[in-house]
Every structure is written in structure tokens, then in C-alpha cells.
Design an enzyme around this catalytic site. Sequence first.
Site, PDB file in Angstrom:
ATOM      1  N   LYS A  54       0.843  -1.206   0.000  1.00 43.20           N
ATOM      2  CA  LYS A  54       0.000   0.000   0.000  1.00 43.20           C
ATOM      3  C   LYS A  54       0.875   1.252   0.000  1.00 43.20           C
ATOM      4  O   LYS A  54       0.630   2.194  -0.752  1.00 43.20           O
ATOM      5  CB  LYS A  54      -0.939  -0.016   1.219  1.00 43.20           C
ATOM      6  N   GLN A  98      -4.671  -1.440   9.477  1.00 39.45           N
ATOM      7  CA  GLN A  98      -4.662  -2.764   8.864  1.00 39.45           C
ATOM      8  C   GLN A  98      -5.299  -3.792   9.804  1.00 39.45           C
ATOM      9  O   GLN A  98      -4.993  -3.835  10.996  1.00 39.45           O
ATOM     10  CB  GLN A  98      -3.206  -3.169   8.524  1.00 39.45           C
ATOM     11  N   ASP A 121     -11.041   3.135   3.974  1.00 42.56           N
ATOM     12  CA  ASP A 121     -11.442   1.725   3.902  1.00 42.56           C
ATOM     13  C   ASP A 121     -12.962   1.584   3.824  1.00 42.56           C
ATOM     14  O   ASP A 121     -13.470   0.527   3.441  1.00 42.56           O
ATOM     15  CB  ASP A 121     -10.967   0.983   5.168  1.00 42.56           C
TER      16      ASP A 121
HETATM   17  N1  GUN Z   1      -7.223  -6.718   5.981  1.00 43.46           N
HETATM   18  C1  GUN Z   1      -7.619  -7.448   4.922  1.00 43.46           C
HETATM   19  N2  GUN Z   1      -8.197  -6.654   3.986  1.00 43.46           N
HETATM   20  C2  GUN Z   1      -8.168  -5.411   4.491  1.00 43.46           C
HETATM   21  C3  GUN Z   1      -8.605  -4.146   3.991  1.00 43.46           C
HETATM   22  O1  GUN Z   1      -9.171  -4.016   2.893  1.00 43.46           O
HETATM   23  N3  GUN Z   1      -8.373  -3.075   4.804  1.00 43.46           N
HETATM   24  C4  GUN Z   1      -7.777  -3.196   6.012  1.00 43.46           C
HETATM   25  N4  GUN Z   1      -7.616  -2.098   6.737  1.00 43.46           N
HETATM   26  N5  GUN Z   1      -7.371  -4.343   6.505  1.00 43.46           N
HETATM   27  C5  GUN Z   1      -7.559  -5.441   5.744  1.00 43.46           C
END
Ligand code: GUN
Length: 284
Positions: A54, A98, A121
Site C-alpha cells: 500500500k 490494517q 477503507d
Molecule cells: N485486511 C484485509 N483486507 C483489508 C482491507 O481491505 N483493509 C484493512 N484495513 N485491513 C484489511
Amino acid sequence: MPAQIIDGNVLAQAVRAELAEKAAALKATQGITPCLAVILVGEDPASQVYVRNKVAACEKAGFASLKFTYPAEVEPAAVLGKIAELNADPAVHGILVQLPLPPHFDADLVLEAIDPAKDVDGFHAENVGALMQGKPRFIPCTPYGVMKMLESAGVPLKGAEAVIVGRSNIVGKPMAMLLLAQDCTVTLCHSRTQDLAFHTKRADILVAAVGRAKMITGDMIKPGAVVIDVGINRLPDGKLCGDVDFDSAKEVAGFLTPVPGGVGPMTITMLLANTLTAAERTLP
Ligand code: GUN
């Protein structure tokens, strides 16, 4: 005829190039660089890879990024304090924590602490509610990426039978809302669904998001269906594979996404899109 493969890497590259252009224009005209702050708690290897990807994607597209890492034993108050600081910082447009968080965290409490205007998100209850009402503010990145893939492949949605396997807050539930908003007839299957194959075999669009390696096999797919594989599973030999058994599925499906190189790159792309949107919304 074997399925047409929807290449997530190719589509992601094209969309990211557009986002990089828009970010450069925002910087040139308004002096604003879209900035994403990412918080990672603990040492989960998969999460570390996702966060690294990311941050790298931000840099490549000319976005700013900030990364904050904490040991698994950290007091939740420290993370909540950092979120409050980032909420108040006008240079930060998007905040992402995350998931999963360590067991001593109340994940909902953490997600609700994020300013909904910076919730790239789309996991804050306010943004979940807006999506449910058909007035989305931030669309969760993975289902958003899936919608982009369906659009790019020219898949007709109106009246289509869409079957989603998996009812998570991150993928299954928002995916159902997005397909419903496009006039699909939506069936949401899960671990307690009786006769899963009965449902999957009726699907014009089948989205697999359960986290079980190769559980959707070719005999569960309607000939010509569009099959989207959201799963990322690690096999004992270290290789990655999806929730769909690619080899048998490709003989039956009309369109199929691979793993890796399918939905994964689109998830990060839509995170950039949401961060750019958040930055643009700060303009008067
Ligand atoms: N863990 C797995 N997929 C995601 C996501 O799309 N966003 C976040 N913040 N954590 C995740």
C-alpha cells in the site's frame, strides 16, 4: 472454450496511471498532495506485505504516505491517540488501520475512532450505513475493485443473478450492496448455507470470498459465468491460490480472475482512488 482471464495487474496499472495524473493536477493547481496514513499493529507477515504494498503504491502514484507500526502488545490507547492526532492533521486525507488487530483490541472501537471523512477503507459505521442506503461516501476497496473489474469486462449487471460466497464486513456484505445497487438479484451464501452448489450453479456472476483454498470447483459453476476470486490462500508449498479451483473453473466459466494478479492489485488501486477522493473533498 476456456474462460477469458480478467487481468487485475493490467487494469490496476491503467487506473493507477489516471489517479497519478489527477494527483499531480491537484498538487499543481491546489498545492495538495493526497496523503494516506497506515497503521499496522503486530507482526503478521501477510499484513506486513499488504501494508508495504500500500505504501509503495502511494509513492509510485505520487501520493504521500505515513506508516506507523506498533508491537502486538501495544496498549490500544496508544493507537487511539495516534488516530486522534491523524484526524486533526489537515495534511492527512486517508487513515487506514490494517486488520486483523491483536485479540486484546476492540476492532470496532478503533474503526469508529477514525474520522468518517478520512475513512478510506469505508469501514466506519457511518460509511457502512451510507452504502447500505445507496448513498456511498467511501466504498470498501476490495468490492470497489471487483465492480471496476466487472465494468472493464463489460459484464451486464441489470437483472443478473449474482451469488456471493462469504459474508464478511470487508468483502461479502458491501459486495452485496454494490451489486444490488446495480440491479443484480443477489444471493449471499456463507458457512451455514445448505447446498452451496445449488446456489453457485445459478450464478451469472459468482464472487468467492471465503478464504478457503480452491473450494469453488468447475462443477459448481454455470457455463459462461463470470467468476471473481477474492481469496488469497497460501498452500503448504508456499504458493498463493484463490478460493476458486482455477484449472477446473477455467473450463466452465466465461470470465475468470486469477490469483495472484486478479482482485489483489485492484484493492490497492481503489485505496488510492478513495484517498484521492478524500483529498479532493477538502477543497472548498
Ligand atoms: N485486511 C484485509 N483486507 C483489508 C482491507 O481491505 N483493509 C484493512 N484495513 N485491513 C484489511
